[in-house]
Design a protein around this motif. Structure first.
Motif, mmCIF file in Angstrom:
data_model
loop_
_atom_site.group_PDB
_atom_site.id
_atom_site.type_symbol
_atom_site.label_atom_id
_atom_site.label_comp_id
_atom_site.label_asym_id
_atom_site.label_seq_id
_atom_site.Cartn_x
_atom_site.Cartn_y
_atom_site.Cartn_z
ATOM 1 N N GLY A 52 0.819 -1.219 0.000
ATOM 2 C CA GLY A 52 0.000 0.000 0.000
ATOM 3 C C GLY A 52 0.845 1.257 0.000
ATOM 4 N N PHE A 53 0.441 2.207 0.809
ATOM 5 C CA PHE A 53 1.065 3.538 0.824
ATOM 6 C C PHE A 53 2.353 3.547 1.671
ATOM 7 N N ILE A 54 2.245 3.052 2.894
ATOM 8 C CA ILE A 54 3.401 3.085 3.798
ATOM 9 C C ILE A 54 4.335 1.895 3.545
ATOM 10 N N GLY A 55 3.747 0.720 3.249
ATOM 11 C CA GLY A 55 4.515 -0.517 3.162
ATOM 12 C C GLY A 55 5.751 -0.455 2.265
ATOM 13 N N MET A 59 3.585 -10.008 2.254
ATOM 14 C CA MET A 59 2.346 -10.735 1.946
ATOM 15 C C MET A 59 1.208 -9.725 1.846
ATOM 16 N N ASP A 60 0.508 -9.765 0.709
ATOM 17 C CA ASP A 60 -0.573 -8.794 0.526
ATOM 18 C C ASP A 60 -1.628 -9.438 -0.367
ATOM 19 N N ILE A 61 -2.866 -8.999 -0.193
ATOM 20 C CA ILE A 61 -3.944 -9.484 -1.052
ATOM 21 C C ILE A 61 -3.765 -8.931 -2.470
ATOM 22 N N GLY A 100 -1.413 -13.254 -0.189
ATOM 23 C CA GLY A 100 -1.921 -13.840 1.055
ATOM 24 C C GLY A 100 -2.977 -12.908 1.625
ATOM 25 N N ASP A 101 -3.990 -13.512 2.262
ATOM 26 C CA ASP A 101 -5.112 -12.752 2.803
ATOM 27 C C ASP A 101 -5.016 -12.803 4.332
ATOM 28 N N VAL A 102 -4.875 -11.650 4.963
ATOM 29 C CA VAL A 102 -4.686 -11.622 6.415
ATOM 30 C C VAL A 102 -5.930 -12.099 7.156
ATOM 31 N N THR A 103 -7.098 -12.103 6.478
ATOM 32 C CA THR A 103 -8.314 -12.590 7.146
ATOM 33 C C THR A 103 -8.341 -14.118 7.196
ATOM 34 N N GLN A 113 -15.939 3.965 13.294
ATOM 35 C CA GLN A 113 -15.661 2.528 13.248
ATOM 36 C C GLN A 113 -14.149 2.280 13.165
ATOM 37 N N TYR A 114 -13.474 3.082 12.325
ATOM 38 C CA TYR A 114 -12.020 2.941 12.180
ATOM 39 C C TYR A 114 -11.323 3.138 13.532
ATOM 40 N N ALA A 115 -11.734 4.200 14.257
ATOM 41 C CA ALA A 115 -11.125 4.472 15.564
ATOM 42 C C ALA A 115 -11.412 3.340 16.540
ATOM 43 N N HIS A 168 -11.980 0.258 15.875
ATOM 44 C CA HIS A 168 -11.170 -0.918 15.524
ATOM 45 C C HIS A 168 -9.729 -0.750 16.010
ATOM 46 N N LYS A 169 -9.195 0.450 15.851
ATOM 47 C CA LYS A 169 -7.811 0.682 16.310
ATOM 48 C C LYS A 169 -7.727 0.580 17.836
ATOM 49 N N ILE A 170 -8.745 1.104 18.535
ATOM 50 C CA ILE A 170 -8.757 1.002 20.001
ATOM 51 C C ILE A 170 -8.781 -0.478 20.392
ATOM 52 N N ASP A 204 1.178 10.112 -3.263
ATOM 53 C CA ASP A 204 0.317 9.054 -3.796
ATOM 54 C C ASP A 204 -0.628 8.503 -2.738
ATOM 55 N N LYS A 205 -1.136 9.378 -1.860
ATOM 56 C CA LYS A 205 -2.080 8.902 -0.840
ATOM 57 C C LYS A 205 -3.517 9.105 -1.318
ATOM 58 N N PHE A 206 -4.318 8.027 -1.269
ATOM 59 C CA PHE A 206 -5.702 8.111 -1.736
ATOM 60 C C PHE A 206 -6.707 7.671 -0.677
ATOM 61 N N ARG A 207 -6.231 6.991 0.370
ATOM 62 C CA ARG A 207 -7.155 6.492 1.405
ATOM 63 C C ARG A 207 -6.835 7.183 2.725
ATOM 64 N N GLY A 208 -7.813 7.169 3.648
ATOM 65 C CA GLY A 208 -7.621 7.838 4.930
ATOM 66 C C GLY A 208 -7.827 9.348 4.766
HETATM 67 N N1 LIG Z 1 -1.986 6.431 5.848
HETATM 68 C C1 LIG Z 1 -2.318 7.060 6.975
HETATM 69 O O1 LIG Z 1 -2.548 8.285 7.012
HETATM 70 C C2 LIG Z 1 -2.416 6.287 8.258
HETATM 71 C C3 LIG Z 1 -2.662 6.986 9.449
HETATM 72 C C4 LIG Z 1 -2.807 6.264 10.623
HETATM 73 C C5 LIG Z 1 -2.681 4.899 10.609
HETATM 74 N N2 LIG Z 1 -2.425 4.238 9.437
HETATM 75 C C6 LIG Z 1 -2.359 2.786 9.450
HETATM 76 O O2 LIG Z 1 -1.164 2.340 8.848
HETATM 77 C C7 LIG Z 1 -1.400 1.085 8.185
HETATM 78 C C8 LIG Z 1 -0.934 1.161 6.741
HETATM 79 O O3 LIG Z 1 -1.576 2.267 6.131
HETATM 80 P P1 LIG Z 1 -1.427 2.563 4.571
HETATM 81 O O4 LIG Z 1 -1.680 4.029 4.412
HETATM 82 O O5 LIG Z 1 -0.191 1.968 4.033
HETATM 83 O O6 LIG Z 1 -2.696 1.764 4.037
HETATM 84 P P2 LIG Z 1 -2.986 1.200 2.576
HETATM 85 O O7 LIG Z 1 -4.455 1.053 2.446
HETATM 86 O O8 LIG Z 1 -2.268 1.987 1.531
HETATM 87 O O9 LIG Z 1 -2.305 -0.243 2.640
HETATM 88 C C9 LIG Z 1 -2.950 -1.330 3.235
HETATM 89 C C10 LIG Z 1 -2.471 -2.587 2.549
HETATM 90 O O10 LIG Z 1 -3.197 -3.687 3.097
HETATM 91 C C11 LIG Z 1 -3.492 -4.567 2.043
HETATM 92 N N3 LIG Z 1 -4.631 -5.413 2.388
HETATM 93 C C12 LIG Z 1 -5.945 -5.075 2.440
HETATM 94 N N4 LIG Z 1 -6.677 -6.153 2.747
HETATM 95 C C13 LIG Z 1 -5.826 -7.180 2.917
HETATM 96 C C14 LIG Z 1 -5.987 -8.536 3.246
HETATM 97 N N5 LIG Z 1 -7.201 -9.068 3.465
HETATM 98 N N6 LIG Z 1 -4.900 -9.325 3.336
HETATM 99 C C15 LIG Z 1 -3.659 -8.809 3.099
HETATM 100 N N7 LIG Z 1 -3.434 -7.524 2.773
HETATM 101 C C16 LIG Z 1 -4.511 -6.723 2.685
HETATM 102 C C17 LIG Z 1 -3.806 -3.657 0.861
HETATM 103 O O11 LIG Z 1 -3.728 -4.353 -0.377
HETATM 104 C C18 LIG Z 1 -2.736 -2.602 1.033
HETATM 105 O O12 LIG Z 1 -1.555 -2.953 0.342
HETATM 106 C C19 LIG Z 1 -2.889 0.792 8.364
HETATM 107 O O13 LIG Z 1 -3.093 -0.018 9.491
HETATM 108 C C20 LIG Z 1 -3.469 2.153 8.637
HETATM 109 O O14 LIG Z 1 -4.697 2.098 9.375
HETATM 110 C C21 LIG Z 1 -2.283 4.907 8.271
#
Ligand SMILES: NC(=O)c1ccc[n+]([C@@H]2O[C@H](COP(=O)([O-])OP(=O)(O)OC[C@H]3O[C@@H](n4cnc5c(N)ncnc54)[C@H](O)[C@@H]3O)[C@@H](O)[C@H]2O)c1
Length: 315
Positions: free
Chosen positions: A10-13, A30-32, A51-54, A144-146, A148-150, A179-183
């Motif tokens: 994803g974004f940070i990974g 490992m990522d979906i 791989g699916d973390v669920t 809901q997001y908060a 879940h994190k709690i 390149d951030k699109f989510r959150g």
């Molecule tokens: N980006 C932010 O601003 C921010 C802020 C606070 C916390 N976080 C946390 O940091 C973490 C990483 O954030 P990010 O911005 O990289 O998110 P992101 O959405 O860009 O990356 C998440 C990754 O998880 C993968 N994923 C989704 N479902 C999956 C599954 N079932 N099995 C395996 N992989 C799966 C996605 O393919 C994606 O590569 C998250 O826990 C997020 O909540 C991010």
């Protein structure tokens, strides 16, 4: 050492993985979605697998095949503006996915796990008044997001207490990058749209954000992950507290013709937690972030190079 990064495309990974590879570690991601342009060219010390973390089986399989010394879980569902929560799907990913990581690590004998919490756990700044919060403060997040994190932090505490595992959470603030699109993305669009020459409008000029550049949070994750353990179970990343209006002014210093408009002047009282004490992370892991103004200029120029526009220079 061997490191399993779950949710790493994803974004940070990819930024965290690049830093791990540069430090000489062996990484399995490992990522979906096992595809990321940003992960190309990292050589043989990086392997990317589906791989699916669920799925508990997928997580166990990845651990048995990788034999990691450390695991980091970044797989999550970040809220996307304009889309609704899906409680069942999101709970499976965010709650069961986290449990799968902790439990699979435990049964496979991996003691060190790092995961992402979020500043969202704290909720609104107004709950604390005009003061900085630290990790001991109550958590008032209600989305809901908060929630879940709690609960993730609670899950981690159980694995720490009951099994003596070395699990550490980081609460990133508003991570920013080209390149951030989510959150949270208003602070991102305030930079990227003017960088492309596009107008952008926001409701509230005084809405506060706490941006931290994605390279800085990636470095924080890597330092915490490479430590054998941590003094505390969870750490605030902190960031650079700034209103959208002041961010717009910073962008205009580099791009004077930017069209950034606001519907109203106020909004500070609507802001999430932005006064954050991150001294635990800074002191223990010797973290120092690049100056925010420099990061803004970097984002502007990455976006402009992608759009074949001339780069701008700082004064
Ligand atoms: N980006 C932010 O601003 C921010 C802020 C606070 C916390 N976080 C946390 O940091 C973490 C990483 O954030 P990010 O911005 O990289 O998110 P992101 O959405 O860009 O990356 C998440 C990754 O998880 C993968 N994923 C989704 N479902 C999956 C599954 N079932 N099995 C395996 N992989 C799966 C996605 O393919 C994606 O590569 C998250 O826990 C997020 O909540 C991010």
């Amino acid at each position: 050492m061997a490191i399993l990064v779950i949710g790493g495309t994803g974004f940070i990974g990819p930024r965290a993985i690049r830093r791990l590879i540069e430090r000489g570690e062996e990484v399995v991601c490992m990522d979906i979605n096992p595809h990321s342009d940003q992960l190309s060219g990292m050589g043989e010390r990086l392997k990317v697998v589906y791989g699916d973390v669920t799925s508990f089986e997928d997580v166990v399989k990845a651990i048995l095949e990788t034999k990691p010394d450390r695991i980091i879980n970044l797989a999550y569902l970040l809220p996307v503006v304009g889309t609704e929560d899906r409680p069942h799907f999101d709970t499976r990913l965010n709650i069961m996915g986290m449990d799968n990581c902790f439990e699979a690590a435990r049964v496979c004998g991996v003691n060190r796990v790092v995961y992402a919490s979020s500043i969202a756990v704290s909720g609104q700044q107004s709950s604390f008044g005009d003061r900085e919060t630290n990790e001991d403060d109550p958590m008032y997040g209600t989305s809901q997001y908060a929630m879940h994190k709690i609960f993730n932090e609670f899950q981690a505490s159980k694995y720490i207490e009951n099994y003596g595992m070395a699990i550490t959470g980081i609460r990133p603030a508003n991570v920013t990058g080209p390149d951030k699109f989510r959150g949270s993305v208003d602070h991102v669009r305030c930079i990227t749209q003017p960088a492309r020459g596009e107008p952008v409008n926001f409701p509230h000029k005084e809405m506060m954000r706490l941006p931290i550049h994605v390279e800085d949070i990636a470095e924080a994750f890597v330092r915490v992950l490479l430590a054998d353990s941590s003094h505390y179970p969870v750490y605030n990343s902190g960031g650079h507290a700034i209103s959208l209006g002041d961010l717009a002014d910073m962008v205009k210093e580099f791009l004077p013709d930017s069209q950034i408009t606001f519907d109203n002047e106020g909004g500070r009282e609507l802001s999430g937690n932005y006064m954050v004490d991150n001294s635990r992370l800074r002191d223990e892991f010797e973290i120092e972030y690049a100056p925010f103004r420099q990061r803004v200029l970097e984002i502007i120029n990455e976006v402009r190079m992608d759009s074949s526009l001339p780069v701008v220079t700082g004064r």
